[in-house]
Design a protein around this motif. Structure first.
Motif, PDB file in Angstrom:
ATOM      1  N   ARG A  40       0.690  -1.174  -0.081  1.00  0.00           N
ATOM      2  CA  ARG A  40       0.127  -0.073   0.021  1.00  0.00           C
ATOM      3  C   ARG A  40       0.741   1.271   0.107  1.00  0.00           C
ATOM      4  O   ARG A  40       0.413   2.112  -0.689  1.00  0.00           O
ATOM      5  CB  ARG A  40      -0.886  -0.130   1.327  1.00  0.00           C
ATOM      6  CG  ARG A  40      -2.136  -0.762   0.874  1.00  0.00           C
ATOM      7  CD  ARG A  40      -3.093  -0.702   2.242  1.00  0.00           C
ATOM      8  NE  ARG A  40      -4.515  -1.275   1.829  1.00  0.00           N
ATOM      9  CZ  ARG A  40      -5.099  -1.819   2.757  1.00  0.00           C
ATOM     10  NH1 ARG A  40      -4.982  -1.670   4.069  1.00  0.00           N
ATOM     11  NH2 ARG A  40      -6.323  -2.040   2.263  1.00  0.00           N
ATOM     12  N   THR A  41       2.184   1.287   0.535  1.00  0.00           N
ATOM     13  CA  THR A  41       2.815   2.443   0.748  1.00  0.00           C
ATOM     14  C   THR A  41       3.285   2.699  -0.726  1.00  0.00           C
ATOM     15  O   THR A  41       3.025   3.684  -1.147  1.00  0.00           O
ATOM     16  CB  THR A  41       4.047   2.399   1.671  1.00  0.00           C
ATOM     17  OG1 THR A  41       3.534   1.765   2.779  1.00  0.00           O
ATOM     18  CG2 THR A  41       4.846   3.472   1.816  1.00  0.00           C
TER      19      THR A  41
ATOM     20  N   GLU B 242      -2.022  12.027  -8.576  1.00  0.00           N
ATOM     21  CA  GLU B 242      -3.056  13.162  -8.356  1.00  0.00           C
ATOM     22  C   GLU B 242      -2.480  14.593  -8.511  1.00  0.00           C
ATOM     23  O   GLU B 242      -3.132  15.556  -8.658  1.00  0.00           O
ATOM     24  CB  GLU B 242      -3.701  12.777  -6.985  1.00  0.00           C
ATOM     25  CG  GLU B 242      -4.682  11.598  -7.096  1.00  0.00           C
ATOM     26  CD  GLU B 242      -5.043  11.154  -5.732  1.00  0.00           C
ATOM     27  OE1 GLU B 242      -6.328  10.197  -5.953  1.00  0.00           O
ATOM     28  OE2 GLU B 242      -4.599  11.440  -4.478  1.00  0.00           O
TER      29      GLU B 242
ATOM     30  N   VAL C 277       2.253   2.193  -3.459  1.00  0.00           N
ATOM     31  CA  VAL C 277       0.963   2.609  -4.319  1.00  0.00           C
ATOM     32  C   VAL C 277       0.444   3.646  -4.142  1.00  0.00           C
ATOM     33  O   VAL C 277       0.136   4.474  -4.918  1.00  0.00           O
ATOM     34  CB  VAL C 277      -0.058   1.450  -4.367  1.00  0.00           C
ATOM     35  CG1 VAL C 277      -1.183   1.638  -4.849  1.00  0.00           C
ATOM     36  CG2 VAL C 277       0.615  -0.065  -5.001  1.00  0.00           C
ATOM     37  N   SER C 278       0.472   3.910  -2.680  1.00  0.00           N
ATOM     38  CA  SER C 278      -0.047   5.344  -2.346  1.00  0.00           C
ATOM     39  C   SER C 278       0.738   6.554  -2.844  1.00  0.00           C
ATOM     40  O   SER C 278       0.275   7.490  -3.292  1.00  0.00           O
ATOM     41  CB  SER C 278      -0.021   5.525  -0.824  1.00  0.00           C
ATOM     42  OG  SER C 278      -0.773   4.529  -0.081  1.00  0.00           O
ATOM     43  N   SER C 279       1.891   6.177  -2.916  1.00  0.00           N
ATOM     44  CA  SER C 279       3.123   7.297  -3.435  1.00  0.00           C
ATOM     45  C   SER C 279       2.650   7.446  -4.814  1.00  0.00           C
ATOM     46  O   SER C 279       2.576   8.799  -5.262  1.00  0.00           O
ATOM     47  CB  SER C 279       4.334   6.692  -3.239  1.00  0.00           C
ATOM     48  OG  SER C 279       5.220   7.652  -3.787  1.00  0.00           O
TER      49      SER C 279
ATOM     50  N   ARG D  24       0.050   6.882  -6.426  1.00  0.00           N
ATOM     51  CA  ARG D  24      -1.314   7.642  -6.747  1.00  0.00           C
ATOM     52  C   ARG D  24      -1.504   8.941  -6.307  1.00  0.00           C
ATOM     53  O   ARG D  24      -1.790   9.770  -6.948  1.00  0.00           O
ATOM     54  CB  ARG D  24      -2.438   6.795  -5.810  1.00  0.00           C
ATOM     55  CG  ARG D  24      -3.541   7.457  -5.540  1.00  0.00           C
ATOM     56  CD  ARG D  24      -4.613   6.770  -4.554  1.00  0.00           C
ATOM     57  NE  ARG D  24      -5.976   7.260  -4.644  1.00  0.00           N
ATOM     58  CZ  ARG D  24      -6.992   6.835  -4.308  1.00  0.00           C
ATOM     59  NH1 ARG D  24      -6.786   5.614  -3.704  1.00  0.00           N
ATOM     60  NH2 ARG D  24      -8.239   7.642  -4.310  1.00  0.00           N
ATOM     61  N   TRP D  25      -0.936   9.279  -5.257  1.00  0.00           N
ATOM     62  CA  TRP D  25      -0.710  10.714  -4.556  1.00  0.00           C
ATOM     63  C   TRP D  25       0.043  11.596  -5.618  1.00  0.00           C
ATOM     64  O   TRP D  25      -0.197  12.847  -5.985  1.00  0.00           O
ATOM     65  CB  TRP D  25      -0.353  10.769  -3.223  1.00  0.00           C
ATOM     66  CG  TRP D  25      -1.379  10.279  -2.025  1.00  0.00           C
ATOM     67  CD1 TRP D  25      -2.665  10.097  -2.383  1.00  0.00           C
ATOM     68  CD2 TRP D  25      -1.081   9.502  -1.080  1.00  0.00           C
ATOM     69  NE1 TRP D  25      -3.043   9.555  -1.451  1.00  0.00           N
ATOM     70  CE2 TRP D  25      -2.251   9.199  -0.326  1.00  0.00           C
ATOM     71  CE3 TRP D  25       0.144   9.660  -0.084  1.00  0.00           C
ATOM     72  CZ2 TRP D  25      -2.390   8.554   0.780  1.00  0.00           C
ATOM     73  CZ3 TRP D  25       0.171   8.816   1.011  1.00  0.00           C
ATOM     74  CH2 TRP D  25      -1.427   8.701   1.675  1.00  0.00           C
ATOM     75  N   ASN D  26       1.285  11.082  -5.996  1.00  0.00           N
ATOM     76  CA  ASN D  26       1.866  11.824  -6.800  1.00  0.00           C
ATOM     77  C   ASN D  26       1.205  12.202  -8.244  1.00  0.00           C
ATOM     78  O   ASN D  26       1.405  13.366  -8.540  1.00  0.00           O
ATOM     79  CB  ASN D  26       3.481  11.051  -7.366  1.00  0.00           C
ATOM     80  CG  ASN D  26       4.283  11.674  -6.256  1.00  0.00           C
ATOM     81  OD1 ASN D  26       4.764  12.746  -5.869  1.00  0.00           O
ATOM     82  ND2 ASN D  26       4.980  10.468  -5.542  1.00  0.00           N
TER      83      ASN D  26
END
Lengths: 120, 662
Positions: free
Chosen positions: B434-435, B445, B437-439, B441-443
């Motif tokens: 998740r870490t 976004e 993937v979050s990175s 995703r947020w980048n």
């Protein structure tokens, strides 16, 4: 400018939040529990963004408990931002005001939450 | 050698030898003829011919016929009477062989007491009557037997043949079956003493020193009990030889009593026939008992070895789990010797976390006789470790042989630990994924936040990254969900649930999928439904899974109906679709992990085949049942999925209870 401290061991995530929040707040980062608690006490941030799974023997819950024990910093709101999707209840019981699961939350939502908690 | 054998086995030679031997025996026997030259009180050829018919088959009839014919022709009488007598003797052998083969075990006639008895009747009575009747008739027709009483001749004939059949046939058959003399090596003293005593007794009896024939009986009985039928018949032969020799020489109890050779020999034959029949019956029953005993002993030992050498441990417990018996493998699995283990209250060594579950399992075992019930739980090893065991219990308390619950178990700790490690790995890996993937995703976004600054192709690329990230997030979520289902990590929290409200809620949750498939969902709850005390998350997962399946795999633009009712105290929820239905074959496999029907694979290639598996696990945890009925209960094509919730989950309801007025 209000101060935010993000306790997060992953540098990439720190970087993206630094980028996302720097326009509105003063961004501070800490990589583990020890550094986190030191910075909480020295910087006195207006909001803490806290990860749960952290290196160095101290996890997010431990840090949260430390914060809630220290009258000098206990009133600082804590937003938990974690990979775990099963710990919300525990986190809120110890004193987290918000609980978000990293991968399932758009960054805008996190930024909005930060803004609303800081009333900016 | 083999050439010699093949010659001897040739039917022609067989017939020749049989005929030759028959003539020799017959000629020897006829020397005893007193009443009439052709009618003797001693007639071993009958026994010989019966044995030959039994061993070689009816094809040796010419030998018997020719042998009997020649023996008689050279004695006295015409060709005509000799033909008649030969016919009688042949028919006698054939009759006996046929009846004995059919009803008395054939060549095995001396292995069962009841067969011995039947043999005596068929070969000793019926067959000789055939021979005697034909023989006496022929003599009479041939002009002989003018001065004698034909009935006495007939009787002599019958009894002579009887003793022949009852002594010679078993003698041949039993020695042929086992011609070895190992008895002389194995128990030389016993057999030699027994036979010597028998010879001595026969001598005492028939030399008139102690002229009482029954003296031979206890010794023969001893031989019947100690040895096999073969030794018994050999002993009888000794008695027969001594007795015949003595009687013919006017000595012994039979001569003394009658003072008449005809009568003496007649009575002797009866004596020998009865002696043979009774002692052979005893010998057969002893042999049989011995055989069964050794079989039981062998089987016993076999089972014992099996249980003792097996890595599965076995124990017997009573209804409150006290250990009554423990197999030696207990030592390997749990460290206790059977002695230490027996008498222990079995439940005292179960892991505290598993105990409530195991108490339930035990209650179930006690309540359902004969049904094997399986459970996995931890048991304390003698050295204090916890051992994971896979255990099967079967209630044989009402079995008269066992009177206990039979429990077998083996160590599965290693497998469990591996499974645990694997589950932990999946769990941790999924979380850790998740870490990054979050990175991403947020980048992505953040990059898209200020769209105006980006060129269109760049924007498209970033959007694609974002879309893929969403897919990845969903996959990770599913992976975690799966691993939680499989490991049973979601805590069970029962709460009081309004069934109708909860179902309506689930219908709302699947509304978008239903819309995409053009499916109409109907649900009209009855006015009074009981409340369920059940885990909310699991209950909604069950309803959601079943509804989603009905929508996705039912008919496109069809309809899905939900009905609820209370029958036999159970709450029954039925979800029906009007799709293609499920084949009987697939119905059996539906609840297996990762199983997907072909139909389902076609409609949704990305499914995991875990939905119904998980649903079944949940229903099992509720103590409920799930069944697939296709075609539907109302006979229409399509599928009914029936969920039954046990009365124990239903709590006091809005439903009016029937009250008994006194």
């Amino acid at each position: 400018m209000k101060k935010v401290l993000m306790i997060e061991d992953d540098q990439a995530l720190q970087d993206v939040y630094k980028l996302a929040l720097s326009d509105v707040v003063e961004y501070n980062g800490a990589k583990d529990g020890k550094e986190g608690l030191e910075k909480i006490r020295s910087i006195k941030p207006d909001l803490i963004i806290l990860d749960i799974m952290l290196p160095g023997g101290m996890n997010g819950f431990d840090i949260l408990e430390e914060i809630k024990k220290d009258p000098a910093v206990m009133s600082i709101p804590v937003l938990v931002l974690t990979n775990l999707d099963t710990e919300e209840k525990v986190a809120r019981e110890i004193g987290a005001v918000e609980y978000l699961v990293k991968a399932n939350t758009p960054i805008e939502k996190v930024v909005d939450k930060v803004s609303s908690l800081l009333k900016i | 050698m083999s050439r010699f054998r093949s010659i001897v086995r040739h039917p022609l030679w067989q017939n020749f030898f049989v005929a030759l031997f028959y003539v020799v025996l017959a000629k020897w026997s006829l020397t005893f003829a007193t009443v009439h030259a052709s009618s003797t009180a001693i007639w071993p050829p009958t026994g010989f011919s019966i044995a030959m018919f039994l061993l070689l088959g009816s094809k040796v009839w010419p030998a018997v016929f020719v042998g009997a014919f020649l023996a008689n022709l050279t004695t006295e009488g015409s060709a005509f009477t000799s033909l008649g007598i030969a016919l009688g003797n042949t028919l006698e052998g054939l009759t006996a062989a046929f009846l004995v083969s059919r009803f008395a075990g054939g060549v095995n006639a001396f292995k069962l007491p009841s067969w011995v008895f039947r043999f005596a009747v068929f070969a000793g009575v019926v067959a000789p009557m055939v021979s005697a009747t034909i023989g006496v008739t022929s003599l009479r027709l041939g002009g002989y037997l003018i001065h004698q009483d034909p009935f006495l001749v007939w009787l002599t004939w019958v009894f002579g043949n009887m003793s022949g059949a009852l002594i010679v046939t078993p003698l041949i058959l039993l020695w042929r079956e086992d011609p070895s003399l190992t008895i002389l090596v194995k128990r030389p003293l016993r057999i030699i003493i027994a036979m010597a005593m028998l010879c001595a007794a026969s001598f005492l009896v028939f030399s008139n020193i102690f002229p009482y024939a029954y003296l031979t009986m206890p010794i023969l009985l001893f031989i019947s009990f100690s040895f096999t039928p073969r030794e018994t018949i050999s002993g009888i032969l000794i008695v027969a030889i001594v007795a015949t020799y003595a009687t013919v020489n006017r000595s012994g109890p039979f001569w003394n009593a009658t003072q008449n050779m005809d009568e003496a020999l007649l009575v002797l034959q009866i004596f020998l026939g009865i002696l043979s029949m009774t002692k052979l019956t005893v010998a057969a029953s002893v042999a049989r008992e011995r055989e069964q005993e050794s079989l039981v002993h062998k089987t016993d030992r076999w089972y014992k070895e099996l249980i003792e050498k097996s890595s599965d441990a076995v124990c017997l417990i009573d209804a409150d789990a006290t250990i009554l018996y423990a197999s030696p493998s207990t030592k390997q699995v749990l460290g206790y010797t059977p002695k230490e283990f027996e008498g222990i209250p079995g439940l005292s060594l179960v892991h505290p976390e598993d105990l409530p579950r195991i108490v339930k399992v035990l209650t179930k075992v006690v309540a359902t006789p004969n049904e094997p019930i399986r459970a996995e739980f931890r048991y304390k090893h003698k050295d204090g470790r916890w051992i994971w065991t896979e255990t099967t219990g079967r209630n044989l308390l009402s079995d008269p042989m066992i009177h206990a619950i039979v429990v077998n178990y083996h160590d599965i700790t290693e497998a469990k630990e591996f499974e645990q490690a694997k589950d932990d790995f999946i769990m941790i890996a999924a979380h850790q994924l998740r870490t990054p993937v979050s990175s991403i995703r947020w980048n992505a976004e953040l990059l898209l936040r200020d769209k105006t600054k980006l060129a269109t192709p760049v924007k498209g690329g970033i959007q694609a990254i974002l879309d893929s990230t969403h897919t990845m997030v969903r996959l990770i979520d599913e992976l975690l969900e799966m691993s939680k289902i499989i490991t049973g990590k979601i805590a069970y929290k029962p709460e009081l649930l309004d069934v109708a409200k909860s179902i309506k809620n689930e219908i709302r949750m699947v509304a978008s999928i239903a819309k995409a498939h053009g499916v109409r969902i109907t649900f009209t709850p009855p006015p009074a439904l009981p409340r369920l005390r059940i885990d909310d998350i699991r209950f909604s997962r069950v309803i959601q899974n079943i509804l989603t399946n009905a929508i996705k795999y039912g008919k496109y633009e069809g309809s899905v109906g939900i009905s609820t009712e209370v029958t036999d105290g159970q709450l029954v929820i039925t979800v029906s679709d009007d799709g293609a239905g499920i084949s009987k074959e697939d119905q059996q496999r539906l609840f297996r992990k990762f199983f997907r029907t072909e139909h389902a694979q076609k409609l949704d290639p990305n499914g995991k085949g875990l939905g119904l598996y998980a649903t079944k696990q949940y229903m099992d945890a509720f103590g409920g049942q799930i069944s697939i009925i296709s075609p539907r209960k109302d006979g229409a094509p399509g599928t009914d999925v029936e969920l039954r919730f046990p009365p124990s989950l239903l709590t006091n309801t809005k439903q009016s209870k029937k009250e008994v007025n006194i």
